[in-house]
Design a protein around this motif. Structure first.
Motif, PDB file in Angstrom:
ATOM      1  N   PHE A  61       0.848  -1.190   0.000  1.00 33.54           N
ATOM      2  CA  PHE A  61       0.000   0.000   0.000  1.00 33.54           C
ATOM      3  C   PHE A  61       0.887   1.244   0.000  1.00 33.54           C
ATOM      4  N   LYS A  64      -6.022   1.330  -3.239  1.00 32.97           N
ATOM      5  CA  LYS A  64      -4.619   1.699  -3.060  1.00 32.97           C
ATOM      6  C   LYS A  64      -3.701   0.482  -2.991  1.00 32.97           C
ATOM      7  N   ALA A  65      -4.293  -0.688  -2.827  1.00 33.39           N
ATOM      8  CA  ALA A  65      -3.485  -1.906  -2.680  1.00 33.39           C
ATOM      9  C   ALA A  65      -2.942  -2.369  -4.028  1.00 33.39           C
TER      10      ALA A  65
END
Length: 342
Positions: free
Chosen positions: A15, A62-63
């Motif tokens: 992340f 966001k990963a």
């Protein structure tokens, strides 16, 4: 030996944050076989929940995910989102921790279970509500309480509702993320045995995510131990409990009530900037100089027993000739009585 229902290969999950890139899972590889319960153990913040959510692609945008997650013949990381929505709940169920935060407070519990049948089985409203009532009865709740809202249930009862949701469509694989968190010992055992009993009855598979090593040892077939985003030990549950090979696993065992409530010095490392070498070396009582320099690989010992530790290798590797420090070190021996080098 049964074939794997789920195979994770070299999975990396990261992340972007204001403090840098968080490496939540690094080079994680494991398998869950047909009809098997695999326990995933580790301290809070080690990446267990991230792994569970990564399987169903429930992480935020966001990963960043790299590697492979194969469910039967499907790579879940490349599957279109439309197909993933059909797979979630029907083929792979999930029981999330903290049910009071997961359940919709303005919908009755019966309706929340019925929604699953209406979406995946295309059932009518009345038929879906009837099936929801049957699931509530199956987990030990009267079907008449299907009209009640989440705030009207105790913590243990809410967890039973989550079990009903997770198993409603009889998925082939169930991910149970800390299913007994926050419950008293008696209720915890009741819920855990309820989940395992239903999974065994359906001959399904389960990933049991928990920090409770004692519980996993009692219920799981195999155990994977995670530390700072990595798998550090893996093997049959009874072997992990009776003969730990990694110092971290041993320290977890020594922290159990029956083992003296031992404590581990220090704190888990930052996943933004993990230490060089072995990630556990700063807290390990048996570290030596090479532990801070060489990052150990996850190696198979024998009988599907895996270990990520320089000390516990059986014999010296030929490639360590360039690292004379390693060849001078005795091998780590572990048992119920303790741990030593000889």
């Amino acid at each position: 030996m049964s074939s794997p229902i789920l195979s994770i290969e070299n999975l990396n999950v990261s992340f972007k944050t204001s403090k840098g890139i968080v490496k939540a899972n690094e080079d994680v590889s494991l398998q869950i076989r047909e009809g098997e319960i695999l326990g995933l153990i580790g301290e809070t913040g080690c990446g267990k929940t991230t792994l569970g959510k990564a399987i169903l692609r429930l992480l935020s945008g966001k990963a960043k995910l790299e590697g492979k997650i194969m469910y039967r013949d499907k790579d879940l990381l490349t599957l279109p989102e439309k197909e993933m929505r059909l797979l979630r709940g029907k083929e792979i169920g999930i029981i999330l921790q903290n049910p009071s935060a997961c359940l919709n407070p303005v919908l009755s519990t019966g309706k929340q279970i019925a929604e699953i049948y209406r979406y995946h089985e295309i059932m009518g409203k009345k038929e879906a509500e009837k099936k929801a009532g049957e699931m509530l009865e199956l987990v030990g709740i009267s079907s008449s309480r299907g009209c009640d809202y989440p705030h009207q249930f105790s913590g243990g009862m809410l967890q039973r509702v989550m079990v009903a949701i997770g198993l409603a469509i009889r998925p082939g694989l169930l991910i149970a993320d800390e299913p007994t968190k926050g419950l008293d010992p008696d209720t915890k055992l009741q819920i855990a045995e309820l989940i395992v009993g239903l999974v065994r009855k359906e001959n399904a598979s389960m990933l049991l995510i928990t920090h409770d090593l004692e519980l996993a040892g009692r219920l799981a077939d195999r155990i994977s131990v995670m530390y700072a985003g990595e798998i550090v030990e893996m093997g049959m549950a009874e072997e992990i409990i009776s003969s730990p090979k990694h110092p971290y696993t041993l320290d977890l065992l020594r922290s159990l009530p029956g083992k003296g409530f031992g404590t581990v010095s220090g704190h888990p490392p930052s996943l933004v900037s993990p230490p060089s070498g072995c990630r556990y070396h700063q807290r390990c009582r048996f570290r030596f100089e090479a532990c801070s320099l060489a990052h150990p690989a996850l190696r198979e010992l024998e009988g599907e027993r895996f270990i990520r530790c320089l000390l516990s290798e059986k014999g010296r590797r030929k490639e360590t000739a360039a690292q004379p420090l390693l060849t001078l070190q005795p091998v780590l021996r572990c048992s119920e009585e303790g741990i030593w080098r000889c």
